[in-house]
Design an enzyme around this catalytic site. Structure first.
Site, PDB file in Angstrom:
ATOM      1  N   GLY A  45       8.649 -74.396  -7.083  1.00  0.00           N
ATOM      2  CA  GLY A  45       8.672 -75.413  -8.134  1.00  0.00           C
ATOM      3  C   GLY A  45       7.325 -75.992  -8.350  1.00  0.00           C
ATOM      4  CD  GLN A  50       4.651 -81.032  -6.760  1.00  0.00           C
ATOM      5  OE1 GLN A  50       5.378 -80.466  -7.441  1.00  0.00           O
ATOM      6  NE2 GLN A  50       4.370 -80.858  -5.491  1.00  0.00           N
ATOM      7  CB  CYS A  87       6.308 -80.895  -0.966  1.00  0.00           C
ATOM      8  SG  CYS A  87       5.763 -81.712  -2.519  1.00  0.00           S
ATOM      9  CG  LEU A  88       3.395 -75.982  -3.867  1.00  0.00           C
ATOM     10  CD1 LEU A  88       3.048 -75.648  -5.331  1.00  0.00           C
ATOM     11  CD2 LEU A  88       2.574 -75.032  -2.939  1.00  0.00           C
ATOM     12  CG  HIS A 129      11.767 -80.279  -3.790  1.00  0.00           C
ATOM     13  ND1 HIS A 129      11.445 -80.476  -2.450  1.00  0.00           N
ATOM     14  CD2 HIS A 129      10.417 -80.600  -4.521  1.00  0.00           C
ATOM     15  CE1 HIS A 129      10.178 -80.598  -2.238  1.00  0.00           C
ATOM     16  NE2 HIS A 129       9.343 -80.575  -3.361  1.00  0.00           N
ATOM     17  CD  GLU A 130       9.765 -78.856  -7.583  1.00  0.00           C
ATOM     18  OE1 GLU A 130       8.811 -79.954  -8.169  1.00  0.00           O
ATOM     19  OE2 GLU A 130       9.696 -78.253  -6.728  1.00  0.00           O
ATOM     20  CG  HIS A 133       7.977 -83.911  -6.934  1.00  0.00           C
ATOM     21  ND1 HIS A 133       7.158 -84.606  -6.118  1.00  0.00           N
ATOM     22  CD2 HIS A 133       8.405 -82.897  -6.530  1.00  0.00           C
ATOM     23  CE1 HIS A 133       6.901 -83.833  -5.221  1.00  0.00           C
ATOM     24  NE2 HIS A 133       7.648 -82.509  -5.323  1.00  0.00           N
TER      25      HIS A 133
HETATM   26 CO    CO Z   1       7.482 -80.955  -4.132  1.00  0.00          CO
END
Ligand code: CO
Length: 151
Positions: A45, A50, A87-88, A129-130, A133
């Site tokens: 995701g 991000q 996480c990216l 998770h997303e 953010h």
């Molecule tokens: Co993340």
């Protein structure tokens, strides 16, 4: 276009994102870029902050499917699951996070049409998770045992 991913430490990741109010070309091009980016980086995701955009927009890329979530909100969260996340924006790390096992959300698509989605297991985890953010929360805030990931 594949976009650069903002890394932890950058203040944009800590801001509360704003609701999308315009459903036009700009939003569509943001979503197209997010899709190319999450696929290029093989992520589960990606949230708009991000890639440096302070809007409530998320894409999810898991086995259950590909989802574009604009202005997503939880209706309810149930149960509990414990599992690993990465996480990216936090390269080379993973951690153990407790999440609900089942969630229901409301969201809009790129045209502004409204939908609901009930998700469980890994899809529910990815959504949680997303959505975090969008409120400036990174999984490492909630994780225990943050460690170097194998890959
Ligand atoms: Co993340």
């Amino acid at each position: 276009m594949v976009r650069d991913i903002v890394q932890i430490g950058n203040p944009i990741l800590r801001k509360k994102c704003e609701k999308v109010t315009e459903f036009g070309k700009e939003l569509s091009s943001l979503l197209d870029d997010m899709k190319e980016t999450v696929i290029a980086y093989d992520g589960a995701g990606l949230a708009a902050p991000q890639i440096g955009v302070n809007l409530r927009v998320v894409v999810i890329n898991v086995d259950e499917g590909y989802f574009e979530l604009v202005n997503p909100v939880f209706v309810w969260q149930k149960g509990e699951q414990i599992g690993a996340e990465g996480c990216l924006s936090v390269r080379g790390k993973q951690g153990t996070v407790v999440r609900p096992s089942k969630v229901k959300i409301l969201f809009q698509d790129r045209n502004g049409d409204k939908f609901s989605l009930v998700a469980r297991d890994f899809l529910a985890r990815a959504i949680c998770h997303e959505l975090d953010h969008l409120d400036g929360i990174i999984y490492t805030d909630k994780a225990t045992n943050v460690r170097n990931s194998e890959d």
